[in-house]
Design an enzyme around this catalytic site. Structure first.
Site, PDB file in Angstrom:
ATOM      1  N   LEU A 139      12.681  15.329  31.600  1.00  0.00           N
ATOM      2  CA  LEU A 139      14.058  14.876  31.616  1.00  0.00           C
ATOM      3  C   LEU A 139      14.328  14.176  30.287  1.00  0.00           C
ATOM      4  CD1 LEU A 139      14.321  13.205  35.177  1.00  0.00           C
ATOM      5  CD2 LEU A 139      15.159  15.471  34.520  1.00  0.00           C
ATOM      6  N   ASP A 140      15.572  14.223  29.832  1.00  0.00           N
ATOM      7  CA  ASP A 140      15.933  13.474  28.633  1.00  0.00           C
ATOM      8  C   ASP A 140      15.676  11.991  28.858  1.00  0.00           C
ATOM      9  OD1 ASP A 140      16.810  15.849  27.577  1.00  0.00           O
ATOM     10  OD2 ASP A 140      18.946  15.423  27.848  1.00  0.00           O
ATOM     11  N   ARG A 141      15.433  11.283  27.777  1.00  0.00           N
ATOM     12  CA  ARG A 141      15.152   9.849  27.858  1.00  0.00           C
ATOM     13  C   ARG A 141      16.222   9.109  28.673  1.00  0.00           C
ATOM     14  NH1 ARG A 141      12.946   5.878  24.139  1.00  0.00           N
ATOM     15  NH2 ARG A 141      12.627   7.542  22.605  1.00  0.00           N
ATOM     16  N   ARG A 245      24.430  18.719  28.934  1.00  0.00           N
ATOM     17  CA  ARG A 245      25.248  17.916  28.021  1.00  0.00           C
ATOM     18  C   ARG A 245      26.025  18.818  27.065  1.00  0.00           C
ATOM     19  NH1 ARG A 245      20.648  13.806  26.012  1.00  0.00           N
ATOM     20  NH2 ARG A 245      22.379  12.838  24.854  1.00  0.00           N
TER      21      ARG A 245
END
Length: 327
Positions: A139-141, A245
């Protein structure tokens, strides 16, 4: 690291060169050190020798030989009892083969040159060597929510394979700017990476453009706050970097609190909100028995967004993509 490890390649790492895969995990390794390990056959992929430029497939098992330790300030520092307790406090589900964490926003999944605190560095709370859990996706930060790990090489390989074969059904919640029209559908829009270093972005591409990657996202609007914002369920049908995103920005409805893919209008509406993207639900085959159905409660960051726009999490069906509650 003084033991041999076997690590499964995560679904979103498919296509990465073997040498770059190593450098992502152990950035302290010199290129000369790494080339020597690969040339001498100490590094193997699915039991066979491989070249440094070999492209890895999701679920492939990489033999990682003993590696020189990184400086204590960067990696492999002994876990404090406080860090171990923190890591275990993230547990959503655990059995003999699977560990599921509720990853908080702001905590990276893996380390890098500027990242010393990350999920991978906390996994020593469950042990080292063969007992250390293995990442199978990322997962993205700044994205919170469900993160799955395998507790053995075999379990990790099967879980990675489920992601690679698109048998993992992921549902994200997001708060986006504006009033999406249509309110539901599938966005089929190839993406390509542009830029350098920290300024790299995934942007729309022509299907035949070099390096373009097919990307599909299913979406449905759960609720709206007038014309200002909408609460959406997003389902990535492919696993591209920053796919959700980038796709929401391309639709003209960037996710609020996104410093990388937002625009001036979304930043003004976001105010002090952090990224409003949460990995809410994941359904995938268990490595040996049945099906895992996993849900992560809203993060504090998402709760702030829900409170600001008057959304109630109980309005959503367990699966907003089918049955009652889809609107």
């Amino acid at each position: 690291m003084n033991e041999v490890r076997t690590i499964a390649v995560a679904a979103d790492e498919a296509g990465v060169r073997l040498d770059r895969w190593f450098r992502r995990r152990w950035p302290h390794l010199g290129q000369g050190q790494l080339q020597k390990l690969i040339r001498s056959g100490q590094v193997r992929v699915d039991g066979a020798r491989a070249k440094a430029d070999a492209r890895l497939e999701a679920g492939a098992l990489v033999r990682v030989p003993p590696l020189p330790d990184a400086p204590p300030s960067e990696r492999d520092r002994p876990l404090s009892s406080r860090d171990a307790a923190f890591a275990r406090s993230l547990t959503l589900y655990e059995d003999d083969e699977v560990l599921v964490l509720n990853k908080p926003a702001g905590l990276a999944v893996q380390g890098g040159t500027k990242t010393s605190r990350h999920v991978d560095g906390l996994l020593g709370a469950w042990g080292e060597g063969l007992t250390r859990p293995r990442l199978v996706h990322r997962l993205d930060r700044d994205t919170s929510g469900v993160l799955v790990l395998g507790k053995s090489p075999q379990a990790a390989a099967r879980l990675s394979g489920a992601f690679a074969r698109r048998r993992a059904q992921k549902t994200y919640w997001a708060i986006v700017m504006g009033f999406p029209k249509p309110g539901e559908g599938v966005l089929d829009l190839p993406l390509v990476k542009r830029g350098v270093g920290d300024r790299e972005l995934m942007v729309p591409a022509e299907p035949k453009e070099p390096r373009a990657e097919a990307a599909q996202t299913e979406f449905v609007t759960i609720a709206r706050a007038g014309p200002r914002a909408a609460w959406m369920a997003l389902r990535p049908l492919t696993g591209r970097t920053h796919q959700l995103r980038a796709h929401m920005k391309a639709m003209g409805h960037p996710i609020l609190g996104d410093p990388k893919y937002g625009d001036e209008a979304s930043r003004e509406l976001s105010g002090d909100l952090k990224l409003q993207l949460h990995a809410r639900r994941l359904v995938l085959p268990h490595p040996t028995k049945g099906t895992l159905v996993l849900e992560a409660p809203l993060s504090p960051e998402m709760r702030e967004g829900f409170a600001r726009f008057g959304f109630d999490e109980h309005e959503a069906a367990h699966d907003p993509f089918q049955g009652p509650g889809r609107r």
